[in-house]
Design a protein around this motif. Sequence first.
Motif, PDB file in Angstrom:
ATOM      1  N   GLY A  29      -3.145  23.296  16.672  1.00  0.00           N
ATOM      2  CA  GLY A  29      -4.255  22.548  17.256  1.00  0.00           C
ATOM      3  C   GLY A  29      -4.248  21.085  16.878  1.00  0.00           C
ATOM      4  O   GLY A  29      -4.717  20.229  17.645  1.00  0.00           O
ATOM      5  N   LEU A  30      -3.692  20.765  15.695  1.00  0.00           N
ATOM      6  CA  LEU A  30      -3.732  19.402  15.186  1.00  0.00           C
ATOM      7  C   LEU A  30      -2.641  18.508  15.777  1.00  0.00           C
ATOM      8  O   LEU A  30      -2.886  17.333  16.082  1.00  0.00           O
ATOM      9  CB  LEU A  30      -3.614  19.420  13.661  1.00  0.00           C
ATOM     10  N   ARG A  73      -2.628  21.133  26.215  1.00  0.00           N
ATOM     11  CA  ARG A  73      -2.089  22.171  27.094  1.00  0.00           C
ATOM     12  C   ARG A  73      -1.003  22.970  26.392  1.00  0.00           C
ATOM     13  O   ARG A  73      -0.987  24.212  26.457  1.00  0.00           O
ATOM     14  CB  ARG A  73      -1.535  21.528  28.365  1.00  0.00           C
ATOM     15  N   THR A  74      -0.102  22.279  25.701  1.00  0.00           N
ATOM     16  CA  THR A  74       0.956  22.981  24.960  1.00  0.00           C
ATOM     17  C   THR A  74       0.362  23.835  23.852  1.00  0.00           C
ATOM     18  O   THR A  74       0.806  24.980  23.626  1.00  0.00           O
ATOM     19  CB  THR A  74       1.939  21.963  24.374  1.00  0.00           C
ATOM     20  N   ALA A  75      -0.641  23.313  23.158  1.00  0.00           N
ATOM     21  CA  ALA A  75      -1.266  24.072  22.066  1.00  0.00           C
ATOM     22  C   ALA A  75      -1.917  25.353  22.590  1.00  0.00           C
ATOM     23  O   ALA A  75      -1.807  26.411  21.956  1.00  0.00           O
ATOM     24  CB  ALA A  75      -2.295  23.196  21.364  1.00  0.00           C
ATOM     25  N   LEU A  79       5.937  22.142  17.191  1.00  0.00           N
ATOM     26  CA  LEU A  79       6.180  23.066  18.302  1.00  0.00           C
ATOM     27  C   LEU A  79       7.202  24.131  17.920  1.00  0.00           C
ATOM     28  O   LEU A  79       7.006  25.334  18.194  1.00  0.00           O
ATOM     29  CB  LEU A  79       6.658  22.285  19.525  1.00  0.00           C
ATOM     30  N   MET A  80       8.297  23.712  17.276  1.00  0.00           N
ATOM     31  CA  MET A  80       9.318  24.678  16.861  1.00  0.00           C
ATOM     32  C   MET A  80       8.736  25.692  15.882  1.00  0.00           C
ATOM     33  O   MET A  80       8.995  26.901  15.985  1.00  0.00           O
ATOM     34  CB  MET A  80      10.491  23.931  16.225  1.00  0.00           C
ATOM     35  N   TRP A 125       7.619  22.015   6.772  1.00  0.00           N
ATOM     36  CA  TRP A 125       8.189  21.354   7.954  1.00  0.00           C
ATOM     37  C   TRP A 125       7.188  21.280   9.117  1.00  0.00           C
ATOM     38  O   TRP A 125       7.568  20.955  10.228  1.00  0.00           O
ATOM     39  CB  TRP A 125       9.449  22.106   8.418  1.00  0.00           C
ATOM     40  N   ARG A 126       5.944  21.580   8.828  1.00  0.00           N
ATOM     41  CA  ARG A 126       4.964  21.662   9.916  1.00  0.00           C
ATOM     42  C   ARG A 126       4.645  20.296  10.524  1.00  0.00           C
ATOM     43  O   ARG A 126       4.248  20.213  11.680  1.00  0.00           O
ATOM     44  CB  ARG A 126       3.670  22.305   9.398  1.00  0.00           C
ATOM     45  N   ARG A 127       4.825  19.195   9.807  1.00  0.00           N
ATOM     46  CA  ARG A 127       4.470  17.865  10.320  1.00  0.00           C
ATOM     47  C   ARG A 127       5.484  17.348  11.339  1.00  0.00           C
ATOM     48  O   ARG A 127       5.096  16.758  12.353  1.00  0.00           O
ATOM     49  CB  ARG A 127       4.348  16.858   9.163  1.00  0.00           C
TER      50      ARG A 127
END
Length: 435
Positions: free
Chosen positions: A119-120, A125-127, A91-92, A85-87
């Motif tokens: 990172g991808l 800023r969020t990363a 953020l979650m 589910w990473r794609r």
Amino acid sequence: MTDSAVAPDGWAQRALLPGELLADGVRPHLRRTGRDWAMDGLFFVWSTGVFALLLIDLPSRDYLPGWMLAVDPWFGGAACLAIWWRRHHPLMLGLAAVPVTFLSSTAFGAMTVIVLNIGLRLPPRTALLVIGAHLAAVVPYLLEYSVPHEGGYVAVAFLVAYYLFFFAWGASVRLRRQLVIRLRADARRERAEHTRRLVDARRTEREAIAREMHDVLAHRISLLSVHAGALAYRTDASTGGTAKPLSDSEIGDSVRVIRDTAHQALEELREVLTVLRGRGPAEGDRQLGIADIGRLVAEAERAGQRVVFTRDLDAGAAAALRGPVQRTAYRVVQEGLTNARKHAAGTPVQVALGGAPGQGLTIAVRNALRARPVTEIPGAGAGLAGLEERAALDGGVLRHGPSATGDEFELVAELPWGPTPLGRDPKDQPQLPPH
């Protein structure tokens, strides 16, 4: 860059490119491509392999609390499954994995993939905030267990560098994909701009052809009108008894002139239509120029127009003039003769050519003004405007109107003998003072 590279639509591109590069720039591409499935499968195999190795080694870590040893495999397995589910939820997944950093050592392989995904797929800023939360969550584990039992500060430095490496890798891939997307957008804009320029060029060409049709056909049709009008006048006069009847030879001559003029009008119209159809002039076709002005004057004289033609330029030098300049000179004379027939029928016309290299080329057409001009031959009224633009494009000027004495109408064009100045806009041409 080819169109396939800009907007891939073949099955090979859909199979080999990541889904992000298949987006249309408005909404994300949510379906995995063949490459996406392969990469997700490879990352899952990597994560589960590391999970299995660390799970075997887990009982040797007797320095860890029992509750941590009990929950470690569950968190590690969940982290491996969460990779699928990473794609769609980066953020979650990144936030949910923060406690896993502290609680599970078997999730080490899955955590490297999750950090790379942060990172991808997250904004910079969020990363940085999420990766900071991960590093902050792992600090207690490092100080409590890694420093005393797992190699000291060398192990700590390795773990931090390992995480940062995967985060930087993901960020660099993100930047590269953004660059490709921007290049694709630039290519789309360039194609749209190129299409707009083509449309503008075609419209400009159609306008030029419309002016050409006016210049060509107005002259020929005016000749036809003059010949037919003269024939009708003589016929009416002979019928009324005020003039002797036309002989068969005179009628034949007039009909032949009308026929020849009509044929020439059709030929010139055919050339214009050939250009309109996009084929251009045939190879070997000669454009009209200064050498054809004498024939043009002779045709006008055969139509009954009185023309005084003077030429003060060297024929050899004139033949070396640029084609557009010669064509403009021809059109100036043609337009002047046509206007004289329309607005000052029966008055003599003076046509003068003069010039030399270094001095420029001057074309002048003059005729006496009538007190009350009668226009029996209709026209579009765009001939002089088209000639002004022609002269400006050639780097020259055109003036027309009553002469200084007020008893003549003159049409005068002054054209350069040499090359046209580059970058010169027709609107910026100098205006001559009115006569």
